[in-house]
Design a protein around this motif. Sequence first.
Motif, PDB file in Angstrom:
ATOM      1  N   MET A   1      59.257  30.391 -10.243  1.00 35.61           N
ATOM      2  CA  MET A   1      59.100  29.419 -11.305  1.00 35.61           C
ATOM      3  C   MET A   1      58.285  28.250 -10.771  1.00 35.61           C
ATOM      4  N   ARG A   2      57.409  27.794 -11.560  1.00 38.08           N
ATOM      5  CA  ARG A   2      56.627  26.618 -11.197  1.00 38.08           C
ATOM      6  C   ARG A   2      57.228  25.417 -11.908  1.00 38.08           C
ATOM      7  N   THR A   3      57.305  24.302 -11.200  1.00 37.99           N
ATOM      8  CA  THR A   3      57.811  23.079 -11.799  1.00 37.99           C
ATOM      9  C   THR A   3      57.137  21.894 -11.132  1.00 37.99           C
ATOM     10  N   THR A   4      57.214  20.758 -11.766  1.00 41.92           N
ATOM     11  CA  THR A   4      56.642  19.535 -11.220  1.00 41.92           C
ATOM     12  C   THR A   4      57.775  18.574 -10.931  1.00 41.92           C
ATOM     13  N   ILE A   5      57.728  17.953  -9.754  1.00 44.83           N
ATOM     14  CA  ILE A   5      58.720  16.933  -9.415  1.00 44.83           C
ATOM     15  C   ILE A   5      57.991  15.654  -9.038  1.00 44.83           C
ATOM     16  N   SER A   6      58.673  14.551  -9.171  1.00 47.11           N
ATOM     17  CA  SER A   6      58.113  13.253  -8.775  1.00 47.11           C
ATOM     18  C   SER A   6      58.887  12.729  -7.582  1.00 47.11           C
ATOM     19  N   LEU A   7      58.154  12.335  -6.545  1.00 49.38           N
ATOM     20  CA  LEU A   7      58.761  11.777  -5.342  1.00 49.38           C
ATOM     21  C   LEU A   7      58.134  10.420  -5.083  1.00 49.38           C
ATOM     22  N   ASP A   8      58.915   9.484  -4.565  1.00 48.96           N
ATOM     23  CA  ASP A   8      58.289   8.219  -4.197  1.00 48.96           C
ATOM     24  C   ASP A   8      57.409   8.461  -2.967  1.00 48.96           C
ATOM     25  N   ASP A   9      56.490   7.560  -2.737  1.00 52.40           N
ATOM     26  CA  ASP A   9      55.484   7.759  -1.685  1.00 52.40           C
ATOM     27  C   ASP A   9      56.102   8.005  -0.310  1.00 52.40           C
ATOM     28  N   GLN A  10      57.116   7.230   0.037  1.00 51.53           N
ATOM     29  CA  GLN A  10      57.746   7.377   1.352  1.00 51.53           C
ATOM     30  C   GLN A  10      58.394   8.745   1.514  1.00 51.53           C
ATOM     31  N   LEU A  11      59.101   9.191   0.494  1.00 50.60           N
ATOM     32  CA  LEU A  11      59.750  10.497   0.552  1.00 50.60           C
ATOM     33  C   LEU A  11      58.703  11.614   0.603  1.00 50.60           C
ATOM     34  N   ALA A  12      57.635  11.482  -0.160  1.00 53.03           N
ATOM     35  CA  ALA A  12      56.574  12.492  -0.153  1.00 53.03           C
ATOM     36  C   ALA A  12      55.962  12.622   1.239  1.00 53.03           C
ATOM     37  N   LYS A  13      55.767  11.499   1.920  1.00 56.39           N
ATOM     38  CA  LYS A  13      55.229  11.535   3.288  1.00 56.39           C
ATOM     39  C   LYS A  13      56.189  12.262   4.221  1.00 56.39           C
ATOM     40  N   GLN A  14      57.468  11.965   4.105  1.00 59.72           N
ATOM     41  CA  GLN A  14      58.467  12.620   4.947  1.00 59.72           C
ATOM     42  C   GLN A  14      58.514  14.128   4.688  1.00 59.72           C
ATOM     43  N   VAL A  15      58.413  14.511   3.430  1.00 58.07           N
ATOM     44  CA  VAL A  15      58.435  15.931   3.076  1.00 58.07           C
ATOM     45  C   VAL A  15      57.208  16.631   3.644  1.00 58.07           C
ATOM     46  N   ARG A  16      56.031  16.041   3.470  1.00 56.64           N
ATOM     47  CA  ARG A  16      54.805  16.650   4.004  1.00 56.64           C
ATOM     48  C   ARG A  16      54.881  16.771   5.521  1.00 56.64           C
ATOM     49  N   ARG A  17      55.382  15.733   6.180  1.00 57.78           N
ATOM     50  CA  ARG A  17      55.495  15.732   7.637  1.00 57.78           C
ATOM     51  C   ARG A  17      56.474  16.828   8.107  1.00 57.78           C
ATOM     52  N   ALA A  18      57.603  16.926   7.450  1.00 55.76           N
ATOM     53  CA  ALA A  18      58.609  17.929   7.829  1.00 55.76           C
ATOM     54  C   ALA A  18      58.095  19.341   7.577  1.00 55.76           C
ATOM     55  N   ALA A  19      57.405  19.551   6.458  1.00 58.19           N
ATOM     56  CA  ALA A  19      56.857  20.875   6.163  1.00 58.19           C
ATOM     57  C   ALA A  19      55.815  21.267   7.205  1.00 58.19           C
ATOM     58  N   LYS A  20      54.962  20.316   7.556  1.00 58.07           N
ATOM     59  CA  LYS A  20      53.923  20.593   8.559  1.00 58.07           C
ATOM     60  C   LYS A  20      54.556  20.930   9.910  1.00 58.07           C
ATOM     61  N   ALA A  21      55.601  20.187  10.290  1.00 60.48           N
ATOM     62  CA  ALA A  21      56.271  20.422  11.570  1.00 60.48           C
ATOM     63  C   ALA A  21      56.889  21.818  11.627  1.00 60.48           C
ATOM     64  N   ARG A  22      57.301  22.346  10.471  1.00 62.63           N
ATOM     65  CA  ARG A  22      57.915  23.675  10.430  1.00 62.63           C
ATOM     66  C   ARG A  22      56.886  24.776  10.156  1.00 62.63           C
ATOM     67  N   GLY A  23      55.652  24.364   9.882  1.00 60.13           N
ATOM     68  CA  GLY A  23      54.598  25.342   9.643  1.00 60.13           C
ATOM     69  C   GLY A  23      54.703  26.050   8.306  1.00 60.13           C
ATOM     70  N   VAL A  24      55.255  25.349   7.294  1.00 60.55           N
ATOM     71  CA  VAL A  24      55.378  25.937   5.959  1.00 60.55           C
ATOM     72  C   VAL A  24      54.735  25.006   4.941  1.00 60.55           C
ATOM     73  N   SER A  25      54.529  25.515   3.745  1.00 61.97           N
ATOM     74  CA  SER A  25      53.966  24.682   2.682  1.00 61.97           C
ATOM     75  C   SER A  25      55.025  23.693   2.190  1.00 61.97           C
ATOM     76  N   VAL A  26      54.562  22.659   1.525  1.00 61.27           N
ATOM     77  CA  VAL A  26      55.481  21.674   0.941  1.00 61.27           C
ATOM     78  C   VAL A  26      56.411  22.371  -0.054  1.00 61.27           C
ATOM     79  N   SER A  27      55.854  23.257  -0.858  1.00 60.85           N
ATOM     80  CA  SER A  27      56.649  23.984  -1.842  1.00 60.85           C
ATOM     81  C   SER A  27      57.741  24.813  -1.161  1.00 60.85           C
ATOM     82  N   ALA A  28      57.373  25.540  -0.109  1.00 61.30           N
ATOM     83  CA  ALA A  28      58.358  26.361   0.609  1.00 61.30           C
ATOM     84  C   ALA A  28      59.414  25.481   1.264  1.00 61.30           C
ATOM     85  N   PHE A  29      59.006  24.349   1.823  1.00 56.59           N
ATOM     86  CA  PHE A  29      59.951  23.438   2.456  1.00 56.59           C
ATOM     87  C   PHE A  29      60.964  22.909   1.438  1.00 56.59           C
ATOM     88  N   ILE A  30      60.474  22.470   0.281  1.00 58.54           N
ATOM     89  CA  ILE A  30      61.368  21.934  -0.749  1.00 58.54           C
ATOM     90  C   ILE A  30      62.309  23.027  -1.253  1.00 58.54           C
TER      91      ILE A  30
END
Length: 85
Positions: A1-30
């Motif tokens: 399923m595709r969906t859209t979520i809204s994250l504040d800027d700080q949380l979005a940065k943390q999510v992108r950083r964590a996904a990159k550290a694990r070597g997965v996409s932001v979508s897969a990480f979430i």
Amino acid sequence: MRTTISLDDQLAKQVRRAAKARGVSVSAFIARTLDDALKRRETLEPPPFRLVTVRGVQPRPGVALDRPRAIDARDDEARFGHGGR
């Protein structure tokens, strides 16, 4: 399923950083993070209480389980006497 979520800027940065550290996409990480959180939440519910007795299915005669202080007092009196001063 595709969906859209809204994250504040700080949380979005943390999510992108964590996904990159694990070597997965932001979508897969979430998706993985939400899946883990929901599973953990389901296991936090305590199992139903079951009274285990030595004989039978009832407590000893004269023991009222809804009065735990009375049980403590009875045990103390049996162990230490009636506590007369």
